[in-house]
Design an enzyme around this catalytic site. Structure first.
Site, mmCIF file in Angstrom:
data_model
loop_
_atom_site.group_PDB
_atom_site.id
_atom_site.type_symbol
_atom_site.label_atom_id
_atom_site.label_comp_id
_atom_site.label_asym_id
_atom_site.label_seq_id
_atom_site.Cartn_x
_atom_site.Cartn_y
_atom_site.Cartn_z
ATOM 1 N N GLY A 12 0.764 -1.240 0.000
ATOM 2 C CA GLY A 12 0.000 0.000 0.000
ATOM 3 C C GLY A 12 0.791 1.284 0.000
ATOM 4 N N HIS A 104 -0.120 0.715 -13.844
ATOM 5 C CA HIS A 104 0.639 -0.491 -14.200
ATOM 6 C C HIS A 104 2.122 -0.114 -14.285
ATOM 7 C CE1 HIS A 104 1.216 -4.506 -15.783
ATOM 8 N NE2 HIS A 104 2.029 -3.985 -16.681
#
Length: 191
Positions: A12, A104
């Site tokens: 995270g 990505h």
């Protein structure tokens, strides 16, 4: 004020960066962080930053519509995938058209698709002798890494780079560009 919900599967760091970025703004806020992994560090990071952190399982995501109902009740302006590894259900994408984006760690369309995430991407890029890599921020559709590209940023790959060196360079691009691109997608002026 615009509302952002983040989906993440891992540590995270991108989610934390986004939360902190918008805590210093008056135009948007991260209201929830969702994770499909109960032990994911992203849940603790969200909790520590006073953001609602929710874990869900495969059944509530794909079968029972529980996650979809929570999302509809929360009514986010944008859903951000930041290291989220499951394919996003079409029913959620359809309920939030042009409101689900992903980051990505490569220059799509290269090095995308099922199984291409995290260190696997960096290892493949180094192994193939690429001269540059980067990040792609794109809209999410029902296929892995195939939605319309919103933004790309590049970095040079030095001959001495290991996959870990490339990962560090990519993380720097993510931290620098992802929050302002989110702001732009929300139609907000960066201040």
């Amino acid at each position: 004020m615009k509302k952002i919900i983040i989906f993440a599967s891992g540590s995270g760091t991108n989610a934390e960066n986004i939360i902190k970025y918008f805590q210093n703004k008056k135009n948007a806020v991260v209201t929830h962080v969702f994770s499909n992994k109960l032990g994911a560090k992203v849940l603790k990071r969200a909790h520590d930053l006073k953001v609602k952190a929710l874990h869900f399982d495969r059944e509530s995501f794909y079968d029972t519509n529980e996650v979809l109902h929570i999302l509809k009740d929360a009514n986010p302006d944008l859903i951000v995938l930041a290291g989220f590894l499951w394919i996003f259900p079409k029913k959620i994408i359809d309920a939030f058209p042009d409101k689900v984006i992903n980051i990505h760690p490569a220059l799509l369309p290269k090095y995308g698709g099922k199984g291409m995430y995290g260190s696997r991407v960096h290892e493949a890029i180094i192994q193939n002798g690429e001269k540059e890599s980067g990040i792609t921020i794109h809209y999410v559709n029902e296929n892995y890494d195939e939605g319309a590209v919103i933004f790309q940023a590049k970095t040079e790959i030095k001959e001495s780079f290991t996959p870990e060196d490339l990962a560090k360079a990519i993380h720097n691009l993510e931290y620098k560009h992802f929050p302002p691109v989110i702001e732009k997608v929300l139609g907000l002026e960066s201040k």
